[in-house]
Design a protein around this motif. Sequence first.
Motif: not given
Length: 456
Positions: A127-141
């Motif tokens: 989850k911690e490894e994925m956190r930056p990517n998920i944050s970026e995904q949500l901003k992109a959305q």
Amino acid sequence: MMKKYIHLLGTIVMAICCLQTAIAQGRLVDRVVATVGSSIILQSDIEMQYAQYLAQGEKPNDDMKCYLLQQLVTQKLLSQQAMIDSIEVSEAEVDDNLNRRMQVMVRQAGGKERLEEFLNRSLLQYKEEMRPNISEQLKAQKMQQNIVSAINVTPQEVKAYYTGLNQDSLPYFNTEVEVGEIVINPVLTKEEKEQFKLKAEGYRNQVINGSDFGTVARLYSEDGSAPYGGELGFATRDSYVKEFSAMAFKLKEGEVSPVFETMYGFHFLQVLQRRGEEVNVRHVLIKTKPTSSSLQRAKAKIDSIYDKVEQGRLSFHSAASAYSDNNETKYTGGMIVNEEDRSALIPMDKLDRETFTAIDPLTVGQYSKSFLSKDRTGNQIYKFMYLKSRVAPHKASMEQDFAKIQEAATQDKVNRKLSEWFEARKENTFIDINPDFLTCDELKLWVTKDESIAQK
């Protein structure tokens, strides 16, 4: 041109840092597979998303890596613009998204331990490894939503879109139906609920007497958060039903609540941490389940409603609005909406087997007999169906399929708007794709013709 080389120099420095870190930690050396402006995309970024793809039960497919890299390129472009436009996502949004993903992955992998074995790391680490990517995904959305939010199509544009289609290759629609339902949930008496409340009280007493809350949740909770020890992650007050929210936000950190009831059953919870207007809790849920007596009462109630509707003493729509327990359909007079395009007509081949079986023998205007079923959460219910209309198989036409054609015209306009946006960003952003990926047709779009020829 100078801007491109400055971006490239920054990227090279970032890549060297990543490689040095990988070497220092004794891991397989990573590599840069794409550069988008001031950001890089690493092979490990693709591999992590590919692992998630496989963990969801999909079959191995190397072409998926091309698709994932394309998605990451568009994500970088959108998220970089989101930063310029000051579009933010909260920690709570990221936590909610991560928790939902983990719950799905745990279920599809067959348990927390099996998923951790597959990922070769703990879920907390993942989850911690994925956190930056998920944050970026949500901003992109959010950025993409901003780009297309003002788009709408007029009836004239819908007609022009339809006229512009090749009339010899218009889509062919199978039989479609308008279907309604009236649903009655079994209701437990206070005495019938007592057995579930006592069960929850027993588990709470184990925690109060020294048992680990997380262990009790993993062993006994009937909520999807059980594999995580009942932990729900940071959330705001409006993330929960009111009874749960009231309890979660009045307790101190570490405090265990008494047993309380919501629409889902009986809970008790513990506050783990507060952060401004957000709280992270863990809980145990014991779901209430219908008894034979409550099912008999529900059957009697729905049969009474059926008799009134069948005999014409009460219209189906009025009965649904007044009595149905399905909040998704009672406010539409009991009519089920096509989830794909929000229209009233639903293709017969898209109906679940139970609904198909109930309405297939009916003629227009008839009602099925009541039958025992399950709702989306697996709870037992009684319902009966209504067949309002049936449209025979046909080729798409403006008269019968305006809503579908309007949806297609809107999506076409959205796609063109996004294509224009990405084309403009591509012209002003340094984009470099590793030659290994330029065999993928979808990635050739992101490099200029000269660059593509040079890399052959």
